[in-house]
Design an enzyme around this catalytic site. Structure first.
Site, PDB file in Angstrom:
ATOM      1  CG  LEU A  46      -0.597  27.476   3.675  1.00 33.12           C
ATOM      2  CD1 LEU A  46       0.110  28.339   4.024  1.00 33.12           C
ATOM      3  CD2 LEU A  46       0.592  26.604   3.121  1.00 33.12           C
ATOM      4  CG  ASP A  47       1.250  21.450   6.477  1.00 36.62           C
ATOM      5  OD1 ASP A  47       1.511  21.642   7.371  1.00 36.62           O
ATOM      6  OD2 ASP A  47       1.602  20.342   5.738  1.00 36.62           O
ATOM      7  CD  GLU A  48      -1.756  21.563  14.481  1.00 38.23           C
ATOM      8  OE1 GLU A  48      -2.161  22.145  14.896  1.00 38.23           O
ATOM      9  OE2 GLU A  48      -2.188  20.483  14.065  1.00 38.23           O
ATOM     10  CE  LYS A  49       3.850  18.509  13.022  1.00 33.93           C
ATOM     11  NZ  LYS A  49       4.768  17.857  13.650  1.00 33.93           N
ATOM     12  CB  SER A  50       2.476  24.611   6.225  1.00 33.74           C
ATOM     13  OG  SER A  50       3.426  23.773   5.998  1.00 33.74           O
TER      14      SER A  50
END
Length: 191
Positions: A46-50
């Site tokens: 999951l990306d940093e903002k997810s």
């Protein structure tokens, strides 16, 4: 014997345990969430903002299988604006996004508008407030997972993602886990 866990990855954290990169010294990593067995790895990212459901395992073959087998991954996406039925249909049928510097047509997927805001923990970083206009919550279920795919898809139809939470991988659900929570699981429930 392999170990498997589900965690609620918080917003602002990378989906890896550590980094030797000097550029990432100020980043937050999964290692902050507690001790896990040696050789534990995330299944997918999951990306940093997810935020939301992330599976961990000590079984590399299982990780490869889940990442490449078309197992469903469901996300709740808060998008900017009051999304229309025609844009939801476009998302369902697949849209063109950029991936690795090329155009990519996403596979058909399941998408529907949630009638009410889902019961999720409040995010650590504030999302803009209602003064900036309406928002819509969507459920988006994919069987593929390209880099930042859901965000690129909603942007492609004119409704950028403001918050993205993965809530399910196969039969494993986030349920009422708390942010930063970690639970051991039995993997047969994925298959």
């Amino acid at each position: 014997m392999h170990s498997h866990f589900k965690i609620y990855k918080p917003y602002g954290m990378l989906s890896q345990f550590a980094s030797n990169s000097t550029q990432q010294k100020r980043k937050r990593f999964l290692g902050e969430l507690g001790k896990v067995p040696e050789k534990t790895m995330p299944i997918g990212r999951l990306d940093e903002k997810s935020e939301g459901l992330l599976l961990l395992t000590t079984d590399g073959k299982l990780s490869d299988y889940i990442n490449s087998s078309g197992i469903e991954k469901e996300y709740f996406a808060l998008v900017d604006g009051n999304i229309t039925e025609s844009k939801i249909e476009a998302l369902k049928n697949g849209v063109e996004i950029g991936f690795d510097g090329k155009k990519y047509q996403t596979k058909a997927c399941k998408v529907f508008k949630l009638e009410a805001s889902p019961l999720l923990p409040e995010r650590s970083k504030k999302i803009r407030d209602a003064r900036h206009g309406p928002t819509s919550w969507l459920s988006i279920t994919l069987t593929e997972g390209k880099f930042r795919q859901v965000r690129k898809m909603t942007s492609a139809v004119g409704f950028p993602t403001l918050r993205l939470v993965r809530v399910r991988i196969g039969n494993i659900k986030l349920d009422s886990m708390h942010v930063r929570g970690t639970e051991p699981i039995e993997i047969p429930q994925v298959l």
